[in-house]
Design an enzyme around this catalytic site. Structure first.
Site, PDB file in Angstrom:
ATOM      1  N   LYS A 116      -0.688  -3.711  -2.620  1.00 13.26           N
ATOM      2  CA  LYS A 116      -2.087  -4.104  -2.433  1.00 13.26           C
ATOM      3  C   LYS A 116      -2.458  -5.233  -3.397  1.00 13.26           C
ATOM      4  CE  LYS A 116      -3.696   0.602  -1.324  1.00 13.26           C
ATOM      5  NZ  LYS A 116      -4.055   0.779   0.063  1.00 13.26           N
ATOM      6  N   GLU A 200     -11.303  -1.963  -8.226  1.00  9.85           N
ATOM      7  CA  GLU A 200     -12.241  -2.713  -7.390  1.00  9.85           C
ATOM      8  C   GLU A 200     -13.643  -2.213  -7.613  1.00  9.85           C
ATOM      9  OE1 GLU A 200     -11.190  -1.914  -3.330  1.00  9.85           O
ATOM     10  OE2 GLU A 200      -9.490  -3.275  -3.389  1.00  9.85           O
ATOM     11  N   HIS A 235     -11.110   9.562   2.389  1.00  8.58           N
ATOM     12  CA  HIS A 235     -10.538   8.238   2.657  1.00  8.58           C
ATOM     13  C   HIS A 235      -9.504   8.248   3.776  1.00  8.58           C
ATOM     14  CE1 HIS A 235     -12.730   7.081  -0.834  1.00  8.58           C
ATOM     15  NE2 HIS A 235     -11.998   7.807  -1.641  1.00  8.58           N
ATOM     16  N   ARG A 292       2.096  -2.846  11.013  1.00  5.05           N
ATOM     17  CA  ARG A 292       2.678  -1.950  12.023  1.00  5.05           C
ATOM     18  C   ARG A 292       1.629  -1.657  13.081  1.00  5.05           C
ATOM     19  NH1 ARG A 292      -0.493   2.299  10.349  1.00  5.05           N
ATOM     20  NH2 ARG A 292      -0.705   2.419   8.113  1.00  5.05           N
TER      21      ARG A 292
HETATM   22  P1  ADP Z   1      -5.077   3.687   1.697  1.00  7.36           P
HETATM   23  O1  ADP Z   1      -4.075   2.574   1.868  1.00  7.36           O
HETATM   24  O2  ADP Z   1      -4.663   4.716   0.703  1.00  7.36           O
HETATM   25  O3  ADP Z   1      -5.540   4.253   3.001  1.00  7.36           O
HETATM   26  P2  ADP Z   1      -7.302   1.832   1.492  1.00  7.36           P
HETATM   27  O4  ADP Z   1      -7.282   0.734   0.506  1.00  7.36           O
HETATM   28  O5  ADP Z   1      -6.986   1.472   2.925  1.00  7.36           O
HETATM   29  O6  ADP Z   1      -6.345   2.999   1.001  1.00  7.36           O
HETATM   30  O7  ADP Z   1      -8.712   2.561   1.455  1.00  7.36           O
HETATM   31  C1  ADP Z   1      -8.945   3.750   2.190  1.00  7.36           C
HETATM   32  C2  ADP Z   1     -10.448   3.976   2.346  1.00  7.36           C
HETATM   33  O8  ADP Z   1     -11.075   4.085   1.044  1.00  7.36           O
HETATM   34  C3  ADP Z   1     -11.210   2.857   3.029  1.00  7.36           C
HETATM   35  O9  ADP Z   1     -11.164   2.964   4.423  1.00  7.36           O
HETATM   36  C4  ADP Z   1     -12.609   3.047   2.479  1.00  7.36           C
HETATM   37  O10 ADP Z   1     -13.266   4.109   3.142  1.00  7.36           O
HETATM   38  C5  ADP Z   1     -12.369   3.497   1.056  1.00  7.36           C
HETATM   39  N1  ADP Z   1     -12.408   2.351   0.117  1.00  7.36           N
HETATM   40  C6  ADP Z   1     -11.368   1.578  -0.249  1.00  7.36           C
HETATM   41  N2  ADP Z   1     -11.751   0.620  -1.122  1.00  7.36           N
HETATM   42  C7  ADP Z   1     -13.064   0.788  -1.319  1.00  7.36           C
HETATM   43  C8  ADP Z   1     -14.062   0.126  -2.137  1.00  7.36           C
HETATM   44  N3  ADP Z   1     -13.738  -0.885  -2.930  1.00  7.36           N
HETATM   45  N4  ADP Z   1     -15.326   0.582  -2.077  1.00  7.36           N
HETATM   46  C9  ADP Z   1     -15.651   1.635  -1.291  1.00  7.36           C
HETATM   47  N5  ADP Z   1     -14.786   2.301  -0.528  1.00  7.36           N
HETATM   48  C10 ADP Z   1     -13.505   1.899  -0.520  1.00  7.36           C
END
Ligand code: ADP
Length: 494
Positions: A116, A200, A235, A292
């Site tokens: 990431k 973040e 999440h 993917r």
């Molecule tokens: P993973 O790869 O573990 O699924 P992601 O980076 O895709 O993690 O994030 C999963 C979820 O977490 C997102 O869909 C969102 O709901 C929440 N999320 C991620 N980053 C943030 C952020 N900076 N602020 C608020 N919610 C977030």
């Protein structure tokens, strides 16, 4: 085009891929572990190869066994599905070394998006908007903490190698920071063998809106619109829909073009998803790119009329994209609900056991059920306990939502606990009906979603009727069989 492919996966996604391959006249090879002997995907394929014990790290995750199975059966290409080896750069390399086509992006694209942190650096350089934060190489805890202090709380710690919501911690004040960082690092190390962290700004009540992109090896790239996956539990996505409620043409185009920019920045080929957070002001921020086919790809198929697995096969065999951007249009609205063997009343604990009753709603132009199990199958401890994906479509959101609640109320599963009642309560909750969704939806509406036992009763009654019907059917079969002296009792149906 290929004449034979191997599917390095199991369950619903293996069955889904086989379906399209068959329609295209491509022969299929399934692989199966001990537990999956006679599983639906093994039966649907033209050929199948046993790949060993049930634990996935002894079967579905062993690259050499899959490569050998492809070579032994004369398959020209391997479709990895999602999960397992689908984003594994080493496996992708191994395919190439054995003259097998990996049905997915080039290895460099997998590597670029595998972290990431690295992905964010590439996207920042390409001018794609990012969630504010720190994703640098210096992992000194004080540096990370200083970055958090500078941007202000709340912040979200994330594992660079993360996925599935693991290695993530929200931090609401400086005093909690050290402990949260330690816990997130430990979880990341356990899950991914890598504890590099990024931090973040934790956006409050954002929406998760992702763009489906497709690129070919001739320099063409299109976006197949958006999916709203805001409804999440810890999440992880629960119900997805397309298009996103309230999306405007202008914002769609801006997000679509940003997603294409992201894909082109890494010379992408094949199906990919660029995930964004969208705030209430219509500002959007790049989160990550999944290299993917996604679990929720069917909602895109339903509104675009395109078969994304067919697109994958065409692109991987060197053909150009089947459509240009101008030829793609949105027709109607679709939802997907993930049906799981899990117990919503006990913290969604995964459940295992035999599916003594499994009667999905009837499939039609409005209802699609993607599954890898049939009645009598076992949901085992070895794999993800997803039973099926229920996908519905209609001409607009209200009608599609009506289809969803109807189909959920018709779904009959007995023998183990599922999340169907929970999904039903979620689908009928008022704010969801209004399209007023964000990533905190389930927590915010917990009282409404979890305390509608009176509604559950409507649901339980037909389930009991289905069990009685099933019992009669089985008794009739027993009476008609040469073994009709055998005792028969119905396993408890919930
Ligand atoms: P993973 O790869 O573990 O699924 P992601 O980076 O895709 O993690 O994030 C999963 C979820 O977490 C997102 O869909 C969102 O709901 C929440 N999320 C991620 N980053 C943030 C952020 N900076 N602020 C608020 N919610 C977030």
């Amino acid at each position: 085009m290929f004449t034979k492919i191997l599917i390095a996966n199991r369950g619903e996604i293996a069955c889904r891929i086989i379906k399209t391959a068959k329609a295209m006249g491509i022969a299929t090879v399934a692989v199966y572990s001990e537990t999956d002997r006679n599983a639906l995907h093994e039966q649907l394929a033209d050929e199948s190869v046993a790949i060993g014990p049930s634990p996935s790290n002894e079967s579905y995750l062993v690259s050499n066994k899959l490569i050998q199975a492809a070579l032994d059966t004369g398959a020209q290409a391997i479709h990895p599905g999602y999960g397992f080896l689908s984003e594994n750069a080493e496996f992708c390399r191994l395919c190439a070394a054995n003259n097998l086509v990996f049905i997915g992006p080039p290895v460099e694209a997998i590597l670029a998006m595998g972290s990431k942190s690295a992905a964010k650096t590439i996207m920042a350089d390409a001018g794609v908007p990012l969630v504010p934060g720190y994703h640098g190489d210096d992992q000194n805890p004080e540096i990370i903490k200083q970055a958090a202090n500078n941007m202000g709380y709340p912040v979200l710690l994330k594992a660079a190698a993360g996925g599935g919501g693991k290695g993530m911690r929200a931090v609401y004040a400086e005093g909690e920071f050290d402990e949260a960082l330690g816990a997130a690092k430990r979880e990341a190390l356990n899950s991914f063998n890598d504890d590099i962290m990024l931090v973040e700004k934790y956006l409050l009540k954002p929406r998760h809106v992702e763009i489906q992109v497709f690129c070919d090896s001739h320099g063409n790239a299109v976006y197949l619109f958006e999916r709203d996956c805001s409804v999440q539990r810890r999440h992880q996505k629960v119900i997805e829909e397309a298009p996103a409620p309230g999306m405007t043409d202008t914002l769609r185009q801006q997000m679509g073009e940003a997603a294409i920019k992201a894909a082109l920045a890494i010379n992408y080929e094949g199906a990919g998803t660029v995930e964004f957070l969208l705030d209430a002001q219509g500002e959007f921020f790049f989160m990550e790119m999944n290299t993917r086919l996604q679990v929720e790809h069917p909602v895109t198929e339903m509104i675009s009329g395109q078969d994304l697995v067919e697109w994958q096969l065409r692109v991987a065999s060197g053909e150009p994209l089947p459509c240009s951007q101008e030829q793609l249009t949105i027709n109607g609205h679709a939802f997907e609900a993930r049906i799981y063997a899990e117990d919503p009343d006990h913290d969604f604990l995964p459940v295992t056991g035999r599916l003594t009753v499994l009667q999905p709603p009837r499939e039609s132009a409005h209802v699609r059920v993607d599954t890898g199990v049939v009645e009598g199958d076992e949901v085992s401890i070895y794999y993800d306990p997803m039973i099926a994906k229920l996908i519905v479509w209609d001409t607009d959101r209200d009608r599609a939502l009506q289809r969803l609640t109807q189909a959920l109320s018709e779904y009959r599963i007995g023998g183990l606990t599922t999340n169907i009642g929970f999904l039903y309560n979620l689908a009928i909750s008022q704010a969801f009906q209004n399209g007023d969704v964000d990533t905190g939806y389930i927590e915010e509406h917990e009282a409404e979603i979890f305390r509608q036992r009176d509604r559950d009763i409507d649901y339980a009654a037909p389930l009991a009727a289905a069990a009685i019907f099933k019992l009669r059917e089985q008794q009739a079969q027993i009476q008609a069989s040469p073994f009709n002296g055998a005792q028969f009792t119905l396993a408890s149906v919930q």
